[in-house]
Design a protein around this motif. Sequence first.
Motif, PDB file in Angstrom:
ATOM      1  N   SER A  10       0.770  -1.315   0.022  1.00 59.07           N
ATOM      2  CA  SER A  10       0.054   0.034  -0.021  1.00 59.07           C
ATOM      3  C   SER A  10       0.766   1.186  -0.028  1.00 59.07           C
ATOM      4  CB  SER A  10      -0.924  -0.114   1.356  1.00 59.07           C
ATOM      5  OG  SER A  10      -0.155   0.181   2.323  1.00 59.07           O
ATOM      6  N   ASP A  11       0.088   2.381  -0.413  1.00 55.00           N
ATOM      7  CA  ASP A  11       1.116   3.766  -0.101  1.00 55.00           C
ATOM      8  C   ASP A  11       1.752   3.937   1.101  1.00 55.00           C
ATOM      9  OD1 ASP A  11      -0.202   4.236  -2.659  1.00 55.00           O
ATOM     10  OD2 ASP A  11      -1.262   5.677  -2.270  1.00 55.00           O
ATOM     11  N   ASP A  12       1.268   3.579   2.080  1.00 51.69           N
ATOM     12  CA  ASP A  12       1.607   3.724   3.596  1.00 51.69           C
ATOM     13  C   ASP A  12       2.674   2.714   3.714  1.00 51.69           C
ATOM     14  OD1 ASP A  12      -0.058   5.745   4.096  1.00 51.69           O
ATOM     15  OD2 ASP A  12      -1.146   4.758   5.478  1.00 51.69           O
ATOM     16  N   GLU A  13       2.604   1.374   3.244  1.00 58.28           N
ATOM     17  CA  GLU A  13       3.515   0.301   3.535  1.00 58.28           C
ATOM     18  C   GLU A  13       4.951   0.892   2.784  1.00 58.28           C
ATOM     19  OE1 GLU A  13       0.722  -3.457   3.978  1.00 58.28           O
ATOM     20  OE2 GLU A  13       1.386  -2.744   2.285  1.00 58.28           O
ATOM     21  N   ALA A  14       4.565   1.233   1.383  1.00 59.57           N
ATOM     22  CA  ALA A  14       5.855   1.764   0.561  1.00 59.57           C
ATOM     23  C   ALA A  14       6.856   2.883   1.377  1.00 59.57           C
ATOM     24  CB  ALA A  14       5.261   2.097  -0.925  1.00 59.57           C
ATOM     25  N   LEU A  15       6.028   3.767   1.664  1.00 55.40           N
ATOM     26  CA  LEU A  15       6.405   4.919   2.343  1.00 55.40           C
ATOM     27  C   LEU A  15       7.357   4.538   3.718  1.00 55.40           C
ATOM     28  CD1 LEU A  15       7.045   7.867   2.250  1.00 55.40           C
ATOM     29  CD2 LEU A  15       4.754   8.363   3.855  1.00 55.40           C
ATOM     30  N   ALA A  16       6.628   3.525   4.406  1.00 52.87           N
ATOM     31  CA  ALA A  16       7.402   3.156   5.470  1.00 52.87           C
ATOM     32  C   ALA A  16       8.704   2.255   5.255  1.00 52.87           C
ATOM     33  CB  ALA A  16       6.497   2.126   6.180  1.00 52.87           C
ATOM     34  N   VAL A  17       8.699   1.658   4.114  1.00 46.50           N
ATOM     35  CA  VAL A  17      10.083   0.804   3.850  1.00 46.50           C
ATOM     36  C   VAL A  17      10.964   1.721   3.229  1.00 46.50           C
ATOM     37  CG1 VAL A  17      10.965  -0.587   2.112  1.00 46.50           C
ATOM     38  CG2 VAL A  17       8.597  -1.422   3.087  1.00 46.50           C
ATOM     39  N   LEU A  18      10.486   2.773   2.568  1.00 47.57           N
ATOM     40  CA  LEU A  18      11.637   3.679   2.014  1.00 47.57           C
ATOM     41  C   LEU A  18      12.285   4.434   3.101  1.00 47.57           C
ATOM     42  CD1 LEU A  18       9.762   4.919  -1.070  1.00 47.57           C
ATOM     43  CD2 LEU A  18      12.004   3.877  -1.171  1.00 47.57           C
ATOM     44  N   LEU A  19      11.443   4.930   4.136  1.00 50.09           N
ATOM     45  CA  LEU A  19      11.871   5.740   5.267  1.00 50.09           C
ATOM     46  C   LEU A  19      12.798   4.834   5.947  1.00 50.09           C
ATOM     47  CD1 LEU A  19       9.144   8.072   6.161  1.00 50.09           C
ATOM     48  CD2 LEU A  19      11.077   8.556   5.047  1.00 50.09           C
ATOM     49  N   GLY A  20      12.290   3.586   6.190  1.00 47.49           N
ATOM     50  CA  GLY A  20      13.433   2.581   7.138  1.00 47.49           C
ATOM     51  C   GLY A  20      14.426   2.238   6.541  1.00 47.49           C
ATOM     52  N   LEU A  21      14.593   2.239   5.112  1.00 50.23           N
ATOM     53  CA  LEU A  21      15.942   2.172   4.586  1.00 50.23           C
ATOM     54  C   LEU A  21      16.676   3.268   4.549  1.00 50.23           C
ATOM     55  CD1 LEU A  21      14.794   0.547   1.130  1.00 50.23           C
ATOM     56  CD2 LEU A  21      15.956  -0.645   2.926  1.00 50.23           C
ATOM     57  N   LEU A  22      16.173   4.496   4.551  1.00 56.17           N
ATOM     58  CA  LEU A  22      16.932   5.744   4.762  1.00 56.17           C
ATOM     59  C   LEU A  22      17.445   5.815   6.344  1.00 56.17           C
ATOM     60  CD1 LEU A  22      17.873   8.738   4.093  1.00 56.17           C
ATOM     61  CD2 LEU A  22      15.561   9.558   4.864  1.00 56.17           C
ATOM     62  N   ALA A  23      16.550   5.479   7.086  1.00 51.17           N
ATOM     63  CA  ALA A  23      16.953   5.617   8.683  1.00 51.17           C
ATOM     64  C   ALA A  23      18.120   4.331   8.872  1.00 51.17           C
ATOM     65  CB  ALA A  23      16.109   5.428   9.601  1.00 51.17           C
TER      66      ALA A  23
END
Length: 326
Positions: A75-88
């Motif tokens: 989902s949009d929220d899941e994709a955003l969470a994955v990308l921010l997790g990779l950045l962090a």
Amino acid sequence: MSRPTGRVLTLLELLQSGGTRTVAELADRLGVQGRTVRRYVDQLIDLDVPVESVRGRYGGYRLAPGYRLPPLMLSDDEALAVLLGLLAGRRAGLTTAQHTAGETAAAKIRRVLPKHLARRLDTLLESLAFTEQPGEFDTPDAEVLLTLADAVRHRRPVSVHHTDRDGRRGERTLHAYGIVAHAGRWYVTGQDARLGEDRTFRLDRITDARALPGSFEEPAGPGPAERVLAAFATAEYRHEVTLRIHGTVGQIRARLPASVANLEECAPAEAEQWRRVELRAERLDWLPAVLASLDRPFVIERPDELRDLVAALAERLASYAASGHA
């Protein structure tokens, strides 16, 4: 996307979650009849997705074990969470030695994001600031990390090739209790089987790990994270410091955390009383300011050099206060 196509993809997502799904369950989740579920399954099979039919009272459908599906629906929220997790993770140094893996994963997800979400993500990244620049982290080898994780889970001895901080190389047999991420680095803690003593190793200094036959029982006591913090506090350094500080555990730990000092906690944690604090340090020049920031009564039992440094700091602060405004 047509409604039948969307339902086929939903069926695929349900099967990806694992286990066997009955026809009745799938029909209920998809809002269709049982024969329609069977038709959707046939469509997945036509796409070379290995859906297996399980017979019996609790039968239904499942994916073939070990099959790696190319589609990944987020989902949009899941994709955003994955990308921010990779950045962090990159900022914190919690990545493997394959430095590009996180970047390529992020790029793949970024390419398939809907345009409106991609624009919002770009806006977020442009607006995002960190309090400090990321340092250079020594990251572990992915295969070493996975081998150690498997040894921890199954309580199997593991042979590791390790280089210590002085550059000496050696091989050890380790009974690994757990893997700990701390302050941008990975650590493994366990018992050195030959010495019968607990040891903590940085994973980036382990060049090879190999599972061995046999098993072991983890002893009772602190968990892996507590063991790693205790190892930091008792590591061999130039100075051994012993203090007595009057305060609660929380007041003392606010400035001298478990990774820095051992604290006698025999009394209730919330009670203010004299507590013995022991720590080891390569340098002492940072301690006077920490003790001053505690704003609690303290006694320095050792070393004498620390008393001199505290007295010098107190004298400087007094002279600054007496000098008035510049």
